[in-house]
Design an enzyme around this catalytic site. Structure first.
Site, PDB file in Angstrom:
ATOM      1  N   ASP A 190       0.848  -1.192   0.000  1.00 52.34           N
ATOM      2  CA  ASP A 190       0.000   0.000   0.000  1.00 52.34           C
ATOM      3  C   ASP A 190       0.882   1.240   0.000  1.00 52.34           C
ATOM      4  O   ASP A 190       1.366   1.689   1.038  1.00 52.34           O
ATOM      5  CB  ASP A 190      -0.906   0.006   1.229  1.00 52.34           C
ATOM      6  CG  ASP A 190      -1.937   1.133   1.175  1.00 52.34           C
ATOM      7  OD1 ASP A 190      -1.756   2.073   0.380  1.00 52.34           O
ATOM      8  OD2 ASP A 190      -2.922   1.055   1.920  1.00 52.34           O
ATOM      9  N   HIS A 195       0.265   8.000   3.760  1.00 51.50           N
ATOM     10  CA  HIS A 195       0.933   7.347   4.884  1.00 51.50           C
ATOM     11  C   HIS A 195       2.430   7.654   4.959  1.00 51.50           C
ATOM     12  O   HIS A 195       3.129   7.109   5.826  1.00 51.50           O
ATOM     13  CB  HIS A 195       0.706   5.841   4.796  1.00 51.50           C
ATOM     14  CG  HIS A 195      -0.729   5.476   4.631  1.00 51.50           C
ATOM     15  ND1 HIS A 195      -1.681   5.734   5.599  1.00 51.50           N
ATOM     16  CD2 HIS A 195      -1.413   4.906   3.590  1.00 51.50           C
ATOM     17  CE1 HIS A 195      -2.868   5.331   5.176  1.00 51.50           C
ATOM     18  NE2 HIS A 195      -2.729   4.830   3.956  1.00 51.50           N
TER      19      HIS A 195
END
Length: 289
Positions: A190, A195
């Site tokens: 991911d 993030h």
């Protein structure tokens, strides 16, 4: 509007072949915080290939590639700004124990589009099977801010009357997360900049990059397995949650567990210690044998 619900629901399923081995499993376990203390026999079940068992939530990253949230956004009829997207919830059903290494066919499609008024929620279902039959089914709920209000169905509210929702929990566990937890978890596939990139996180409305919801999801399931199931990952049959808030790398999770009135179900809530128990997982249930 950017989401054409009828077109998304009518889109043909997407089929891909996936493979994984012990390296992928160990990386995932490290990504959710396993391996501390490094020589603890209970942790070696997650990190040492000769003793390895697979936490069922590994299914959400098995085979690498983009996670369900990103795959949902590539569905015909969906054209939205990634900065307006959040992971709303996850539902995993395990049909057989996930093997340490394997190959399977994953078939994904959008099965629902809900209108929450100020947002839309896409539900992407992925069914995975190998030569011996079904392995697991997971559903990712993709929350898209600013895309609701067209008069569609709101969708179900997931609650279970069989597990206490109030009163003192049966067990409370705290789990510390690393400062680089999100950077480590990103190696599982991911690569959403939310993030890792402070600038992108700011555009999405956050003070700094946030932890992947699925990293919290896996860490909390590990807590349940280690605390209530004596580390036996094969007992987990299903695990679902709603993501109620964000976690920042370096924070501490406080996980509360309520046992069912009878065997086989536990309700879970998780909050952040450093922010007055700000909720991050809600309406979570783990079903087990």
């Amino acid at each position: 509007m950017p989401i054409d619900a009828a077109r998304a629901l009518a889109a043909a399923p997407r089929v891909r072949e996936i493979t994984w081995d012990h390296k992928d499993v160990r990386l995932y376990h490290l990504g959710i915080g396993a391996g501390v203390p490094a020589t603890d026999p209970r942790e070696l079940r997650y990190t040492l290939e000769s003793r390895l068992r697979v936490l069922p939530s590994f299914a959400t990253v098995a085979g690498g590639g983009p996670p369900g949230v990103i795959r949902a956004l590539s569905t015909p009829g969906v054209d939205v700004d990634l900065a307006q997207v959040l992971h709303g919830g996850q539902d995993l059903r395990v049909h057989r124990s996930v093997p340490v290494r394997g190959g399977a066919t994953a078939t994904s499609r959008v099965v629902a589009v809900h209108d929450k008024g100020t947002a839309a929620v896409l539900v992407l279902r992925t069914e995975v099977a190998d030569a011996d039959g079904p392995l697991w089914t997971d559903e990712a709920e993709v929350f898209v801010r600013g895309e609701g209000g067209w008069g569609g169905e709101r969708g179900p509210r997931r609650l279970s009357p069989t597990v206490p929702s109030e009163g003192a929990p049966d067990v409370v566990v705290e789990r510390s997360l690393r400062e680089d937890q999100a950077l480590l978890y990103r190696l599982c596939g991911d690569s959403n900049p939310l993030h890792a990139d402070p600038g992108f996180a700011a555009r999405a409305g956050f003070d700094r990059p946030v932890l992947h919801g699925l990293c919290t999801y896996g860490s909390v399931l590990k807590t349940v397995v280690d605390t209530l199931l004596d580390g036996d990952v094969t007992r987990v049959r299903a695990y679902r949650t709603r993501f109620a808030g964000v976690v920042y790398p370096g924070e501490t999770l406080r996980v509360r567990l309520w046992r069912a009135r009878g065997d086989g179900v536990v309700r879970v809530r998780a909050g952040v210690v450093e922010r007055d128990d700000a909720p991050v997982l809600a309406d979570a249930l783990v079903r087990y044998d």
